[in-house]
Structure formats: C-alpha cells, structure tokens
Design an enzyme around this catalytic site. Structure first.
Site, PDB file in Angstrom:
ATOM      1  N   ASP A 184       0.869  -1.169   0.000  1.00  0.00           N
ATOM      2  CA  ASP A 184       0.000   0.000   0.000  1.00  0.00           C
ATOM      3  C   ASP A 184       0.911   1.226   0.000  1.00  0.00           C
ATOM      4  O   ASP A 184       1.585   1.509   0.988  1.00  0.00           O
ATOM      5  CB  ASP A 184      -0.888  -0.009   1.242  1.00  0.00           C
ATOM      6  CG  ASP A 184      -1.900   1.123   1.263  1.00  0.00           C
ATOM      7  OD1 ASP A 184      -1.708   2.131   0.542  1.00  0.00           O
ATOM      8  OD2 ASP A 184      -2.887   1.003   2.021  1.00  0.00           O
ATOM      9  N   SER A 227      -0.164  14.562 -14.165  1.00  0.00           N
ATOM     10  CA  SER A 227      -1.345  14.536 -15.018  1.00  0.00           C
ATOM     11  C   SER A 227      -1.612  15.930 -15.550  1.00  0.00           C
ATOM     12  O   SER A 227      -1.286  16.930 -14.900  1.00  0.00           O
ATOM     13  CB  SER A 227      -2.561  14.074 -14.206  1.00  0.00           C
ATOM     14  OG  SER A 227      -3.762  14.281 -14.912  1.00  0.00           O
ATOM     15  N   TYR A 272      -8.026  15.369  -6.931  1.00  0.00           N
ATOM     16  CA  TYR A 272      -7.033  14.718  -7.798  1.00  0.00           C
ATOM     17  C   TYR A 272      -6.145  15.765  -8.460  1.00  0.00           C
ATOM     18  O   TYR A 272      -4.917  15.633  -8.477  1.00  0.00           O
ATOM     19  CB  TYR A 272      -7.754  13.873  -8.846  1.00  0.00           C
ATOM     20  CG  TYR A 272      -6.851  13.225  -9.864  1.00  0.00           C
ATOM     21  CD1 TYR A 272      -6.114  12.088  -9.542  1.00  0.00           C
ATOM     22  CD2 TYR A 272      -6.745  13.738 -11.156  1.00  0.00           C
ATOM     23  CE1 TYR A 272      -5.290  11.480 -10.481  1.00  0.00           C
ATOM     24  CE2 TYR A 272      -5.929  13.140 -12.093  1.00  0.00           C
ATOM     25  CZ  TYR A 272      -5.205  12.005 -11.758  1.00  0.00           C
ATOM     26  OH  TYR A 272      -4.388  11.407 -12.686  1.00  0.00           O
ATOM     27  N   ALA A 308      -5.517  18.785  -7.432  1.00  0.00           N
ATOM     28  CA  ALA A 308      -4.674  19.400  -6.405  1.00  0.00           C
ATOM     29  C   ALA A 308      -3.488  18.494  -6.078  1.00  0.00           C
ATOM     30  O   ALA A 308      -2.353  18.967  -5.932  1.00  0.00           O
ATOM     31  CB  ALA A 308      -5.494  19.683  -5.152  1.00  0.00           C
ATOM     32  N   ALA A 309      -3.740  17.200  -5.976  1.00  0.00           N
ATOM     33  CA  ALA A 309      -2.662  16.253  -5.678  1.00  0.00           C
ATOM     34  C   ALA A 309      -1.644  16.222  -6.808  1.00  0.00           C
ATOM     35  O   ALA A 309      -0.422  16.242  -6.563  1.00  0.00           O
ATOM     36  CB  ALA A 309      -3.238  14.858  -5.441  1.00  0.00           C
ATOM     37  N   LYS A 310      -2.099  16.195  -8.038  1.00  0.00           N
ATOM     38  CA  LYS A 310      -1.177  16.149  -9.173  1.00  0.00           C
ATOM     39  C   LYS A 310      -0.456  17.482  -9.348  1.00  0.00           C
ATOM     40  O   LYS A 310       0.724  17.502  -9.719  1.00  0.00           O
ATOM     41  CB  LYS A 310      -1.912  15.740 -10.458  1.00  0.00           C
ATOM     42  CG  LYS A 310      -2.396  14.283 -10.439  1.00  0.00           C
ATOM     43  CD  LYS A 310      -1.256  13.294 -10.250  1.00  0.00           C
ATOM     44  CE  LYS A 310      -1.722  11.857 -10.394  1.00  0.00           C
ATOM     45  NZ  LYS A 310      -0.619  10.891 -10.325  1.00  0.00           N
TER      46      LYS A 310
END
Length: 173
Positions: free
Chosen positions: A32, A112, A126, A128-130
């Site tokens: 994980d 991305s 998503y 924001a994370a990328k």
C-alpha cells in the site's frame, strides 16, 4: 524490475511475465503506497532480491471518484492526496539515501494534465494532488541534482487506459 502493486495482482504478474519473456528479471510485490511501513518493506525486498534501486517510477494514483466540493469529505480528500502525492514523497524518501550515496539514480513522477488545468468537474482533489506532485518534482529535482540524482515527471494527456475508461468525461476515439 520490481513491480509494486496494491489491487491489480493480475496486471503486475502480466508485467512480470513480459519482462521475463524479454530476458529480464522481475518481481511483483504487493504494498500500500500510502503507508510508509509497506513502502520500506517493498524497498527492502526489492533491494534484497534485485540490488540497489536505480530508477523509481512513482505511478501510484487514482481519481478514486468524481466529487464536487459540496460532496467531498475530509476523509476522501485525504485518501486522494495520500494516494497521489504522499505516496510519491514516501517512495522517493525510501530510495533517496541510497541514490545519494551512489551519486546516481532517477526518480520519475507520473503527474497529469489535471495538475496543470484543474481537471474535469469533480476532480478537484485529484488535480490538487497532481499539481502538488508537479511542484514536489521541481523541488526534489533541485534538492537531489547536486547529488547526481535526476528527478523528472511525465504528464500524460487522455490515454485509452482503464483509468480513463472509468473516469473520463470524454469519448476516447
């Protein structure tokens, strides 16, 4: 090649077989990538069986589900950021000391287009994370370059993969 996977054992084993058929050696290891202990264990097993890690590809990630702001819970936000951003930090941290010591290595982060354009409706966490991963890549490149370690990212557009078959709002031709 060490192939880390969490839910797609069949896919990992197919890659392992493909590498083997091409004359290489590969192992598939379940972990994980949101958990530091799992990552440390994966790295130890990979190094033990294959030797030092020369190239790390941080590819763990998913949109998980499309949720607009008023639907997004704190728990889901954390899950998406942990999977797409924290995982890359933890994996990079797990291999960096060895790469610095050997003055050689490469870290490749799969980002991305969503990290540059905000993504589609309901993809804010998503994106924001990328976007964070893009910034982390640049920061880590500056930090590790003096030690002979390259850090880059690749930023796919829409590609006909299971990810986009599940999440894309566009028809893929």
């Amino acid at each position: 090649v060490a192939i880390g996977y969490y839910g797609n054992q069949k896919g990992a084993e197919q890659v392992q077989d493909t590498v083997g058929q091409a004359g290489g050696r590969a192992i598939a290891l379940r972990a994980d990538m949101r958990r530091a202990d799992d990552i440390r264990s994966l790295v130890e097993r990979a190094v033990g069986e294959l030797g030092p890690i020369n190239i790390l590809v941080n590819n763990a990630g998913s949109l998980v589900e499309r949720l607009q702001l008023l639907e997004l819970t704190e728990a889901r936000w954390d899950e998406i950021l942990n999977l797409n951003l924290k995982s890359a930090m933890l994996c990079s941290e797990a291999v960096a000391a060895s790469m610095i010591e050997r003055k050689s290595g490469a870290i490749i982060n799969v980002v991305s287009i969503a990290g540059r354009n905000g993504g589609g409706l309901g993809a804010g966490a998503y994106a924001a994370a990328k976007g964070g991963l893009i910034a982390f890549t640049k920061s880590l490149a500056k930090e590790l370059a003096p030690h002979g370690v390259r850090v880059n990212s690749v930023s796919p557009e829409v590609i006909d993969t299971p990810f986009h078959q599940r999440f894309s709002t566009l028809a893929i031709l």
